[in-house]
Design a protein around this motif. Structure first.
Motif, PDB file in Angstrom:
ATOM      1  N   THR A 101      87.932  10.782   3.892  1.00  0.00           N
ATOM      2  CA  THR A 101      87.345  11.345   5.116  1.00  0.00           C
ATOM      3  C   THR A 101      86.205  12.320   4.820  1.00  0.00           C
ATOM      4  OG1 THR A 101      89.274  12.808   5.111  1.00  0.00           O
ATOM      5  CG2 THR A 101      89.265  11.029   6.731  1.00  0.00           C
ATOM      6  N   SER A 102      86.074  12.739   3.551  1.00  0.00           N
ATOM      7  CA  SER A 102      84.948  13.615   3.207  1.00  0.00           C
ATOM      8  C   SER A 102      83.608  12.925   3.484  1.00  0.00           C
ATOM      9  CB  SER A 102      85.025  14.030   1.736  1.00  0.00           C
ATOM     10  OG  SER A 102      86.250  14.661   1.453  1.00  0.00           O
ATOM     11  N   ALA A 103      83.616  11.600   3.575  1.00  0.00           N
ATOM     12  CA  ALA A 103      82.396  10.852   3.899  1.00  0.00           C
ATOM     13  C   ALA A 103      81.773  11.323   5.214  1.00  0.00           C
ATOM     14  CB  ALA A 103      82.711   9.356   3.988  1.00  0.00           C
ATOM     15  N   HIS A 104      82.559  12.011   6.050  1.00  0.00           N
ATOM     16  CA  HIS A 104      82.030  12.458   7.349  1.00  0.00           C
ATOM     17  C   HIS A 104      81.714  13.948   7.395  1.00  0.00           C
ATOM     18  CE1 HIS A 104      82.760   8.472   8.804  1.00  0.00           C
ATOM     19  NE2 HIS A 104      84.005   8.543   8.388  1.00  0.00           N
ATOM     20  N   GLU A 105      81.785  14.596   6.245  1.00  0.00           N
ATOM     21  CA  GLU A 105      81.504  16.041   6.250  1.00  0.00           C
ATOM     22  C   GLU A 105      80.085  16.338   6.746  1.00  0.00           C
ATOM     23  OE1 GLU A 105      82.303  18.318   2.740  1.00  0.00           O
ATOM     24  OE2 GLU A 105      84.473  17.997   2.867  1.00  0.00           O
ATOM     25  N   VAL A 106      79.102  15.674   6.141  1.00  0.00           N
ATOM     26  CA  VAL A 106      77.717  16.027   6.465  1.00  0.00           C
ATOM     27  C   VAL A 106      77.421  15.802   7.947  1.00  0.00           C
ATOM     28  CG1 VAL A 106      75.301  15.375   6.079  1.00  0.00           C
ATOM     29  CG2 VAL A 106      76.806  15.797   4.128  1.00  0.00           C
ATOM     30  N   GLU A 107      77.810  14.631   8.480  1.00  0.00           N
ATOM     31  CA  GLU A 107      77.477  14.384   9.892  1.00  0.00           C
ATOM     32  C   GLU A 107      78.227  15.322  10.838  1.00  0.00           C
ATOM     33  OE1 GLU A 107      78.789  10.491   9.036  1.00  0.00           O
ATOM     34  OE2 GLU A 107      80.182  10.415  10.731  1.00  0.00           O
ATOM     35  N   THR A 108      79.445  15.709  10.454  1.00  0.00           N
ATOM     36  CA  THR A 108      80.220  16.587  11.342  1.00  0.00           C
ATOM     37  C   THR A 108      79.663  18.016  11.314  1.00  0.00           C
ATOM     38  OG1 THR A 108      82.140  15.212  10.851  1.00  0.00           O
ATOM     39  CG2 THR A 108      82.561  17.283  11.982  1.00  0.00           C
ATOM     40  N   PHE A 109      79.343  18.494  10.114  1.00  0.00           N
ATOM     41  CA  PHE A 109      78.682  19.805  10.033  1.00  0.00           C
ATOM     42  C   PHE A 109      77.350  19.765  10.784  1.00  0.00           C
ATOM     43  CE2 PHE A 109      81.022  20.554   5.808  1.00  0.00           C
ATOM     44  CZ  PHE A 109      81.906  21.475   6.368  1.00  0.00           C
ATOM     45  N   ARG A 110      76.616  18.666  10.589  1.00  0.00           N
ATOM     46  CA  ARG A 110      75.287  18.561  11.206  1.00  0.00           C
ATOM     47  C   ARG A 110      75.377  18.555  12.730  1.00  0.00           C
ATOM     48  NH1 ARG A 110      71.852  14.042   8.621  1.00  0.00           N
ATOM     49  NH2 ARG A 110      71.515  15.602   6.999  1.00  0.00           N
ATOM     50  N   ALA A 111      76.494  18.020  13.260  1.00  0.00           N
ATOM     51  CA  ALA A 111      76.680  18.002  14.713  1.00  0.00           C
ATOM     52  C   ALA A 111      77.014  19.395  15.256  1.00  0.00           C
ATOM     53  CB  ALA A 111      77.785  17.015  15.080  1.00  0.00           C
ATOM     54  N   GLY A 112      77.128  20.369  14.357  1.00  0.00           N
ATOM     55  CA  GLY A 112      77.351  21.738  14.821  1.00  0.00           C
ATOM     56  C   GLY A 112      78.809  22.174  14.850  1.00  0.00           C
ATOM     57  N   GLU A 113      79.724  21.296  14.399  1.00  0.00           N
ATOM     58  CA  GLU A 113      81.146  21.679  14.402  1.00  0.00           C
ATOM     59  C   GLU A 113      81.390  22.734  13.321  1.00  0.00           C
ATOM     60  OE1 GLU A 113      83.150  20.852  16.616  1.00  0.00           O
ATOM     61  OE2 GLU A 113      82.223  19.079  17.531  1.00  0.00           O
ATOM     62  N   ARG A 114      82.122  23.782  13.668  1.00  0.00           N
ATOM     63  CA  ARG A 114      82.395  24.853  12.695  1.00  0.00           C
ATOM     64  C   ARG A 114      83.884  25.020  12.412  1.00  0.00           C
ATOM     65  NH1 ARG A 114      77.624  27.660  11.585  1.00  0.00           N
ATOM     66  NH2 ARG A 114      78.615  29.627  11.024  1.00  0.00           N
ATOM     67  N   LYS A 115      84.729  24.427  13.238  1.00  0.00           N
ATOM     68  CA  LYS A 115      86.183  24.398  12.989  1.00  0.00           C
ATOM     69  C   LYS A 115      86.623  23.006  13.400  1.00  0.00           C
ATOM     70  CE  LYS A 115      88.318  28.302  14.640  1.00  0.00           C
ATOM     71  NZ  LYS A 115      88.591  29.366  15.651  1.00  0.00           N
ATOM     72  N   TRP A 116      86.875  22.151  12.450  1.00  0.00           N
ATOM     73  CA  TRP A 116      87.151  20.770  12.855  1.00  0.00           C
ATOM     74  C   TRP A 116      88.186  20.083  11.970  1.00  0.00           C
ATOM     75  CZ3 TRP A 116      85.692  17.187   9.083  1.00  0.00           C
ATOM     76  CH2 TRP A 116      84.694  17.585   8.184  1.00  0.00           C
ATOM     77  N   LEU A 117      88.816  19.080  12.564  1.00  0.00           N
ATOM     78  CA  LEU A 117      89.779  18.211  11.883  1.00  0.00           C
ATOM     79  C   LEU A 117      89.343  16.783  12.171  1.00  0.00           C
ATOM     80  CD1 LEU A 117      92.998  19.989  13.211  1.00  0.00           C
ATOM     81  CD2 LEU A 117      92.090  20.179  10.887  1.00  0.00           C
ATOM     82  N   LEU A 118      89.280  15.953  11.146  1.00  0.00           N
ATOM     83  CA  LEU A 118      88.862  14.571  11.356  1.00  0.00           C
ATOM     84  C   LEU A 118      89.865  13.642  10.673  1.00  0.00           C
ATOM     85  CD1 LEU A 118      85.271  13.161  11.133  1.00  0.00           C
ATOM     86  CD2 LEU A 118      87.157  11.977   9.977  1.00  0.00           C
ATOM     87  N   SER A 119      90.510  12.800  11.470  1.00  0.00           N
ATOM     88  CA  SER A 119      91.529  11.895  10.923  1.00  0.00           C
ATOM     89  C   SER A 119      91.010  10.474  10.957  1.00  0.00           C
ATOM     90  CB  SER A 119      92.799  11.947  11.775  1.00  0.00           C
ATOM     91  OG  SER A 119      93.140  13.279  12.029  1.00  0.00           O
ATOM     92  N   ALA A 120      91.340   9.707   9.932  1.00  0.00           N
ATOM     93  CA  ALA A 120      90.807   8.351   9.868  1.00  0.00           C
ATOM     94  C   ALA A 120      91.522   7.514   8.825  1.00  0.00           C
ATOM     95  CB  ALA A 120      89.314   8.398   9.539  1.00  0.00           C
ATOM     96  N   ASP A 121      91.360   6.196   8.966  1.00  0.00           N
ATOM     97  CA  ASP A 121      91.826   5.244   7.972  1.00  0.00           C
ATOM     98  C   ASP A 121      90.825   5.215   6.825  1.00  0.00           C
ATOM     99  OD1 ASP A 121      90.255   4.442  10.180  1.00  0.00           O
ATOM    100  OD2 ASP A 121      90.498   2.318   9.698  1.00  0.00           O
ATOM    101  N   VAL A 122      91.330   5.198   5.584  1.00  0.00           N
ATOM    102  CA  VAL A 122      90.463   5.128   4.412  1.00  0.00           C
ATOM    103  C   VAL A 122      90.947   3.980   3.518  1.00  0.00           C
ATOM    104  CG1 VAL A 122      89.951   7.600   4.523  1.00  0.00           C
ATOM    105  CG2 VAL A 122      91.798   6.799   3.040  1.00  0.00           C
ATOM    106  N   TYR A 123      90.068   3.484   2.675  1.00  0.00           N
ATOM    107  CA  TYR A 123      90.321   2.217   1.967  1.00  0.00           C
ATOM    108  C   TYR A 123      90.047   2.353   0.481  1.00  0.00           C
ATOM    109  CZ  TYR A 123      90.329   0.462   6.714  1.00  0.00           C
ATOM    110  OH  TYR A 123      90.635   0.261   8.043  1.00  0.00           O
TER     111      TYR A 123
END
Ligand code: PHE
Length: 412
Positions: A101-123
């Motif tokens: 899920t670290s693959a989404h760090e940059v886009e989530t930070f860039r969207a302005g989120e400062r306290k976030w949880l992101l859940s997902a399927d990984v392969y």
């Protein structure tokens, strides 16, 4: 010949020479087990989200990412093993299934989120056993602090709150220094600030672990947590956390102080952040006593009906059908054959009916220099007893698929 496109989540994607996604993997996209409120993975997700108040919860991001997002943006070196075709699933050279899920760090930070949880399927392409499956679920969490007076005040206040909660709790923590010569502060960071952020990260996760592992049953045993130095390309200092549960130390997460280059790339100025990534199956298997990772994918009512939203309950095994094992030995082609490629054909042919695949023998003929491998495949259905004839038929299908696909020479 490989098909020129693959269909994923209702869209067609061009294939190329690196394509290695199989149809049994493709079928898993969109199952979204972590979004089902009465599924163990959805229940664990809900508990963690409820614990981190004020955090934005994200759970609907597509698993298709560029290798740049999954690796380059996070500082993975060019020759990192995770990039290999033997370890990750590629749709084509420009698109892959996220491996974390670290693959989404940059886009989530860039969207302005400062306290976030992101859940997902990984392969990840991996071995086959009771605790490894090529699809699993992670939750990434991050918290950004402004590197100014207001931000540091917020950090201090929240640290005090967490510390006093943990002081009164039945928890034993084996800690390590926040920063050391082998687990260094980043050159961009003030060591004192980095240590404060690391301390807040540790308290935040200790508090989560207390919530998840304490308070179930009437046990008066303390929750035991141990912090271990770790390395990730995208955090420094970095840690892993283990929890002592039912007589064993389980590694449940990785975390650290986010590399400043990640925040820079995300256009987040004058800030410092921590992040963690935890495995939902790992937690759920222990908390619900689920003995086999394949059960999460079961569509059987005897599995699904055992769980309800918001509750951690003990799973009751509903079937114990006997395994049926068969060996397959073959001469490898001149080009070799990766064990993961073999495992994928097994999965793709018989699906979850293959419980384990084990390499039991391997040798190279002294004269011809050809290599022979023997794999033992354990066939077992979760839902019924397989007859000898059924196991034979499955095994024959596997043999003919590997022969067809890799040009191996079957020996038995
Ligand atoms: N992405 C890492 C993994 O899958 C976990 C991690 C997340 C580590 C965030 C540090 C920070 O192993």
């Amino acid at each position: 010949p490989r098909p020129s496109t693959v269909s994923l989540l209702g869209k067609e994607y061009a294939t190329d020479d690196v394509t290695n996604i199989t149809s049994s993997i493709a079928e898993k996209l969109g199952r979204d087990l972590h979004r089902k409120p009465a599924h163990p993975l959805g229940i664990i997700r809900g508990l963690i989200e409820a614990h981190f108040t004020g955090f934005t919860a994200i759970s609907d991001v597509s698993p298709l990412v560029t290798p740049a997002r999954n690796f380059d943006d996070l500082g993975f070196p060019e020759d990192h093993p995770g990039r290999a075709l033997s370890d990750s699933y590629y749709i084509n050279r420009g698109l892959m299934l996220r491996t974390h899920t670290s693959a989404h760090e940059v886009e989530t930070f860039r969207a302005g989120e400062r306290k976030w949880l992101l859940s997902a399927d990984v392969y990840r392409r991996d071995e086959i056993d009771a605790s490894h499956y090529p699809v699993f679920h992670q939750m990434e969490g991050a918290r950004v602090f402004s590197n100014d007076k207001t931000g540091m005040q917020e950090l201090a206040n929240d640290t005090a709150r967490l510390a006093s909660e943990l002081e009164r709790a039945n928890i034993e923590i084996e800690d390590i220094p926040h920063i050391s010569s082998t687990n260094p502060v980043q050159p961009e960071h003030d060591p004192e600030t980095s240590a404060l952020v690391a301390h807040h990260l540790k308290l935040s996760l200790n508090s989560l672990i207390l919530k998840l592992f304490g308070g179930h049953g009437a046990s008066t045993e303390p929750v035991r947590v141990r912090w271990i130095e770790a390395y990730f390309p995208f955090t420094s200092p970095s840690y892993e956390v283990e929890v002592f549960y039912r007589g064993k130390w389980l590694e449940i997460l990785g975390c650290g102080v986010v590399k400043q280059s990640t925040l820079d790339r995300s256009n987040v100025p004058d800030s410092i952040s921590w992040a963690f990534g935890l495995g939902l199956e790992r937690l759920a298997m222990f908390l619900f006593s689920i003995p086999d990772i394949r059960l999460f994918w079961s569509q059987d009512e005897r599995f699904l009906s055992q769980f309800s939203p918001g509750k951690v309950t003990t799973f009751k095994a509903y079937s114990k059908y006997p395994p049926n094992s068969r060996d397959l030995s073959f001469w490898l082609p001149g080009t070799g054959l990766h064990d993961n490629d073999f495992c994928d054909v097994v999965r793709d042919t018989v699906g979850d009916l293959a419980e384990t695949v084990e390499l039991i023998d391997q040798f190279t003929h002294p004269k011809t220099k050809r290599t022979s491998k023997c794999f033992r495949i354990n066939y077992r259905s979760m839902d019924k007893s397989l007859t000898d004839e059924e196991a034979n038929a499955l095994h024959e299908q596997v043999a003919s698929r590997v022969q067809e696909k890799f040009g191996v020479e079957i020996r038995n």
